[in-house]
Write an enzyme that holds these catalytic residues in place. Sequence first.
Site, PDB file in Angstrom:
ATOM      1  CB  CYS A  82      -0.864  -0.033   1.264  1.00  0.00           C
ATOM      2  SG  CYS A  82      -1.927   1.411   1.480  1.00  0.00           S
ATOM      3  CB  CYS A 131      -3.214   3.842  -5.501  1.00  0.00           C
ATOM      4  SG  CYS A 131      -4.500   2.973  -4.577  1.00  0.00           S
TER       5      CYS A 131
HETATM    6  N1  DGL Z   1      -3.851   0.466  -2.074  1.00  0.00           N
HETATM    7  C1  DGL Z   1      -3.698   1.681  -1.318  1.00  0.00           C
HETATM    8  C2  DGL Z   1      -2.465   2.441  -1.843  1.00  0.00           C
HETATM    9  O1  DGL Z   1      -1.611   1.838  -2.462  1.00  0.00           O
HETATM   10  C3  DGL Z   1      -4.991   2.417  -1.337  1.00  0.00           C
HETATM   11  C4  DGL Z   1      -5.067   3.439  -0.282  1.00  0.00           C
HETATM   12  C5  DGL Z   1      -6.424   3.765   0.216  1.00  0.00           C
HETATM   13  O2  DGL Z   1      -7.038   2.912   0.866  1.00  0.00           O
HETATM   14  O3  DGL Z   1      -6.827   4.910   0.051  1.00  0.00           O
HETATM   15  O4  DGL Z   1      -2.289   3.614  -1.632  1.00  0.00           O
END
Ligand code: DGL
Length: 262
Positions: free
Chosen positions: A73, A183
């Site tokens: 993440c 993301c």
């Molecule tokens: N997969 C997360 C990232 O890489 C998403 C973040 C979120 O939940 O806003 O930033």
Amino acid sequence: MDNRPIGIFDSGVGGTSVWREIEKLLPNEDTIYLADSKNAPYGERSKEEILQLSIKNIDFLLAKECKLIVVACNTATTNSISYVRKHYVVPFIGTEPAIKPAALQSKTKTVGVLATKGTLSSELFFATSQNHAGDINKIVQVGTGLVPLIEAGKVNSLETRELLQTYLAPMLAEGMDYLVLGCTHYPYLIPVIKELIPANVEILDSGAAIARQTVAILKENNLLANLDNKGIHLFYTNANPNILASFLTDVDANYKTAYLDF
Ligand code: DGL
């Protein structure tokens, strides 16, 4: 040799895009994946909240005896990695937007970056941008609304397409030739994105680089699993397990998805 699992977490289903790359390079490793979908999106939360959620996920994975943690993440990495590296002994692999390779390869010197508010407002993103893409025209865009749509399984909806169109149009108008997906949820949008941008615009995400780094750190720490170990993969979510499972239907590996309140 060490057959304990690799722990992987994300605010939700998105980090499975990173897990895929890890499983490709390390088919003998067991993994435990946490989708903290109940608390998604992390990107709209404060730095302190993101840090506390990251600590909760890490403590859970360490209680399951994980030998290494992949923070799959960008938002959690950019807001907590320096803290957790200082406070835990286990090795961490973090995920950051691939602006450095984009800056190096861009011919138009114009790069689009789509990421969460939490990532784009972080000190780490600012420092990486300055250090590795200081001379590049960066069009940064918060992907407001995209993570909730993906978490709801609406990858191919009209709403998702329209939001993407709005976010990508200014980048295209400025002549970007690289689009950085900052993301881990966004790689699931690539088929839709490809319909909205010209074929000569390259799309970069960090998944493959994270997997290579995971191999390197496991080797360096003598933590690789035995070659005869058959990888077993557990995916836990604290929201709807059917949605998590829907992101894994094409996966050809020994895995289980389950609801868990963590
Ligand atoms: N997969 C997360 C990232 O890489 C998403 C973040 C979120 O939940 O806003 O930033």
